[in-house]
Design a protein around this motif. Structure first.
Motif, PDB file in Angstrom:
ATOM      1  N   VAL A   1       0.843  -1.199   0.000  1.00 20.35           N
ATOM      2  CA  VAL A   1       0.000   0.000   0.000  1.00 20.35           C
ATOM      3  C   VAL A   1       0.874   1.244   0.000  1.00 20.35           C
ATOM      4  CG1 VAL A   1      -1.553   1.378   1.458  1.00 20.35           C
ATOM      5  CG2 VAL A   1      -2.054  -1.021   1.023  1.00 20.35           C
ATOM      6  N   TYR A   2       1.884   1.253   0.843  1.00 20.17           N
ATOM      7  CA  TYR A   2       2.739   2.442   0.950  1.00 20.17           C
ATOM      8  C   TYR A   2       3.509   2.722  -0.333  1.00 20.17           C
ATOM      9  CZ  TYR A   2       5.395   6.135   3.024  1.00 20.17           C
ATOM     10  OH  TYR A   2       5.915   7.378   3.300  1.00 20.17           O
ATOM     11  N   ASN A   3       3.864   1.685  -1.057  1.00 23.94           N
ATOM     12  CA  ASN A   3       4.653   1.859  -2.277  1.00 23.94           C
ATOM     13  C   ASN A   3       3.819   2.274  -3.481  1.00 23.94           C
ATOM     14  OD1 ASN A   3       7.174   1.403  -1.171  1.00 23.94           O
ATOM     15  ND2 ASN A   3       7.045  -0.808  -1.477  1.00 23.94           N
ATOM     16  N   LYS A   4       2.530   2.393  -3.337  1.00 23.16           N
ATOM     17  CA  LYS A   4       1.675   2.857  -4.437  1.00 23.16           C
ATOM     18  C   LYS A   4       1.561   4.375  -4.348  1.00 23.16           C
ATOM     19  CE  LYS A   4      -0.858  -1.371  -4.739  1.00 23.16           C
ATOM     20  NZ  LYS A   4      -2.067  -2.018  -5.115  1.00 23.16           N
ATOM     21  N   PRO A   5       2.176   5.094  -5.283  1.00 24.39           N
ATOM     22  CA  PRO A   5       2.221   6.552  -5.167  1.00 24.39           C
ATOM     23  C   PRO A   5       0.864   7.242  -5.287  1.00 24.39           C
ATOM     24  CG  PRO A   5       3.128   5.845  -7.262  1.00 24.39           C
ATOM     25  CD  PRO A   5       2.857   4.602  -6.466  1.00 24.39           C
ATOM     26  N   ASP A   6      -0.089   6.628  -5.972  1.00 29.60           N
ATOM     27  CA  ASP A   6      -1.386   7.292  -6.160  1.00 29.60           C
ATOM     28  C   ASP A   6      -2.473   6.727  -5.247  1.00 29.60           C
ATOM     29  OD1 ASP A   6      -1.473   4.859  -7.431  1.00 29.60           O
ATOM     30  OD2 ASP A   6      -2.623   5.573  -9.151  1.00 29.60           O
ATOM     31  N   PHE A   7      -2.105   5.954  -4.239  1.00 30.50           N
ATOM     32  CA  PHE A   7      -3.057   5.362  -3.310  1.00 30.50           C
ATOM     33  C   PHE A   7      -3.494   6.417  -2.295  1.00 30.50           C
ATOM     34  CE2 PHE A   7      -4.551   2.786   0.197  1.00 30.50           C
ATOM     35  CZ  PHE A   7      -5.133   1.697  -0.421  1.00 30.50           C
ATOM     36  N   LYS A   8      -4.773   6.705  -2.246  1.00 37.19           N
ATOM     37  CA  LYS A   8      -5.288   7.691  -1.300  1.00 37.19           C
ATOM     38  C   LYS A   8      -5.137   7.175   0.128  1.00 37.19           C
ATOM     39  CE  LYS A   8      -7.863  10.359  -4.302  1.00 37.19           C
ATOM     40  NZ  LYS A   8      -7.006  11.265  -4.968  1.00 37.19           N
ATOM     41  N   TYR A   9      -4.759   8.057   1.042  1.00 34.96           N
ATOM     42  CA  TYR A   9      -4.595   7.730   2.458  1.00 34.96           C
ATOM     43  C   TYR A   9      -3.590   6.598   2.676  1.00 34.96           C
ATOM     44  CZ  TYR A   9      -8.898  10.400   2.456  1.00 34.96           C
ATOM     45  OH  TYR A   9      -9.840  11.352   2.259  1.00 34.96           O
ATOM     46  N   ARG A  10      -2.533   6.593   1.888  1.00 31.73           N
ATOM     47  CA  ARG A  10      -1.575   5.499   2.006  1.00 31.73           C
ATOM     48  C   ARG A  10      -0.827   5.526   3.336  1.00 31.73           C
ATOM     49  NH1 ARG A  10       3.843   6.309  -1.390  1.00 31.73           N
ATOM     50  NH2 ARG A  10       4.244   8.450  -0.812  1.00 31.73           N
ATOM     51  N   ASP A  11      -0.535   6.715   3.867  1.00 27.41           N
ATOM     52  CA  ASP A  11       0.145   6.789   5.168  1.00 27.41           C
ATOM     53  C   ASP A  11      -0.718   6.183   6.265  1.00 27.41           C
ATOM     54  OD1 ASP A  11       1.431  10.091   4.438  1.00 27.41           O
ATOM     55  OD2 ASP A  11       2.287   8.128   3.987  1.00 27.41           O
ATOM     56  N   GLU A  12      -1.998   6.556   6.257  1.00 31.27           N
ATOM     57  CA  GLU A  12      -2.920   6.056   7.267  1.00 31.27           C
ATOM     58  C   GLU A  12      -3.120   4.551   7.115  1.00 31.27           C
ATOM     59  OE1 GLU A  12      -3.402   8.658   5.287  1.00 31.27           O
ATOM     60  OE2 GLU A  12      -3.938  10.374   6.529  1.00 31.27           O
ATOM     61  N   SER A  13      -3.285   4.097   5.869  1.00 34.63           N
ATOM     62  CA  SER A  13      -3.459   2.666   5.620  1.00 34.63           C
ATOM     63  C   SER A  13      -2.228   1.886   6.036  1.00 34.63           C
ATOM     64  CB  SER A  13      -3.755   2.420   4.136  1.00 34.63           C
ATOM     65  OG  SER A  13      -4.937   3.075   3.765  1.00 34.63           O
ATOM     66  N   PHE A  14      -1.055   2.437   5.732  1.00 37.76           N
ATOM     67  CA  PHE A  14       0.190   1.781   6.150  1.00 37.76           C
ATOM     68  C   PHE A  14       0.233   1.645   7.672  1.00 37.76           C
ATOM     69  CE2 PHE A  14       4.417   1.989   7.915  1.00 37.76           C
ATOM     70  CZ  PHE A  14       5.029   0.911   7.286  1.00 37.76           C
ATOM     71  N   ALA A  15      -0.077   2.709   8.381  1.00 38.94           N
ATOM     72  CA  ALA A  15      -0.017   2.678   9.844  1.00 38.94           C
ATOM     73  C   ALA A  15      -0.965   1.620  10.401  1.00 38.94           C
ATOM     74  CB  ALA A  15      -0.339   4.048  10.427  1.00 38.94           C
ATOM     75  N   ILE A  16      -2.166   1.540   9.871  1.00 33.66           N
ATOM     76  CA  ILE A  16      -3.155   0.572  10.349  1.00 33.66           C
ATOM     77  C   ILE A  16      -2.674  -0.859  10.100  1.00 33.66           C
ATOM     78  CG2 ILE A  16      -5.491  -0.337   9.958  1.00 33.66           C
ATOM     79  CD1 ILE A  16      -6.268   2.659   9.338  1.00 33.66           C
ATOM     80  N   LEU A  17      -2.209  -1.130   8.888  1.00 36.70           N
ATOM     81  CA  LEU A  17      -1.762  -2.481   8.552  1.00 36.70           C
ATOM     82  C   LEU A  17      -0.465  -2.854   9.273  1.00 36.70           C
ATOM     83  CD1 LEU A  17      -2.575  -2.437   4.739  1.00 36.70           C
ATOM     84  CD2 LEU A  17      -3.774  -3.731   6.518  1.00 36.70           C
ATOM     85  N   ALA A  18       0.451  -1.915   9.381  1.00 33.80           N
ATOM     86  CA  ALA A  18       1.738  -2.201  10.027  1.00 33.80           C
ATOM     87  C   ALA A  18       1.557  -2.454  11.520  1.00 33.80           C
ATOM     88  CB  ALA A  18       2.717  -1.059   9.787  1.00 33.80           C
TER      89      ALA A  18
END
Length: 157
Positions: free
Chosen positions: A7-24
Motif C-alpha cells: 500500500v505504501y509503495n503505491k504513489p497514487d493510493f489515497k490515504y496510504r500513510d494512514e493505511s500503512f499505519a493501520i496495517l503495520a
C-alpha cells in the motif's frame, strides 16, 4: 506487513500513510502477541484482560462478548521493561501506534520536525523517517530481524 508495504509503495493510493499505519501496527501487534504467548507457555489466557466481579477473577469482555486482550502498547511496554524489546523498536511502535490511532479515530496532530505523543512522557522523540523510505532500519525489515533474534523453540513432547 507485506500488505502495508505494498500500500505504501503505491504513489497514487489515497490515504496510504494512514493505511500503512493501520496495517503495520496490526502486523506488529500479532507479532508481539505471538512473542508474549511464546514467553508464557502458549497459554491463551496470558493475553486476556481480567477484572474482579463479585470477588472472582473473570475475563473482561467487550460489547460483543469477545474476551478483551492486552493492547500492543501494554505488551510492548512489558517486553521492553524486561529487556526483550529494544528501545528503538519500542519507541517506533509508540509512534506507529499513535499514527494508527490518529488515522482510525480521525484526529490529527501537527508534527513538523518533532513528535510528542499526548499519551506518553513529555519527552520529545525525534521524528522518524517515513516508514517506507528505504532507511536501513525501516519498518519492513525490523519485525523479521527482531523476531528471528528473539525466537525460542518450544519442545513439543
Amino acid at each position: 506487513m507485506i500488505a502495508a508495504i505494498e500500500v505504501y509503495n503505491k504513489p497514487d493510493f489515497k490515504y496510504r500513510d494512514e493505511s500503512f499505519a493501520i496495517l503495520a501496527i496490526n502486523a506488529w501487534e500479532l507479532l508481539i502477541k505471538a512473542k508474549w504467548l511464546m514467553d508464557h507457555g502458549n497459554r491463551i489466557n496470558a493475553l486476556y484482560v481480567y477484572q474482579n466481579v463479585n470477588g472472582r477473577r473473570r475475563v473482561k469482555r467487550n460489547r460483543s462478548g469477545t474476551p478483551m486482550t492486552y493492547s500492543i502498547d501494554y505488551l510492548a511496554g512489558k517486553l521492553y521493561e524486561c529487556g526483550k524489546l529494544p528501545k528503538p523498536v519500542h519507541q517506533n511502535l509508540e509512534i506507529l501506534s499513535d499514527l494508527r490511532n490518529s488515522a482510525v479515530h480521525f484526529y490529527y496532530q501537527k508534527a513538523v520536525h518533532s513528535y510528542r505523543s499526548p499519551h506518553r512522557s513529555s519527552q520529545k522523540v525525534p521524528r522518524q523517517r517515513s516508514p517506507g523510505c528505504g532507511h536501513r532500519r525501516s519498518a519492513p525489515a525490523s519485525p523479521g530481524r527482531w523476531w528471528w533474534r528473539h525466537r525460542r523453540y518450544a519442545s513439543h513432547g
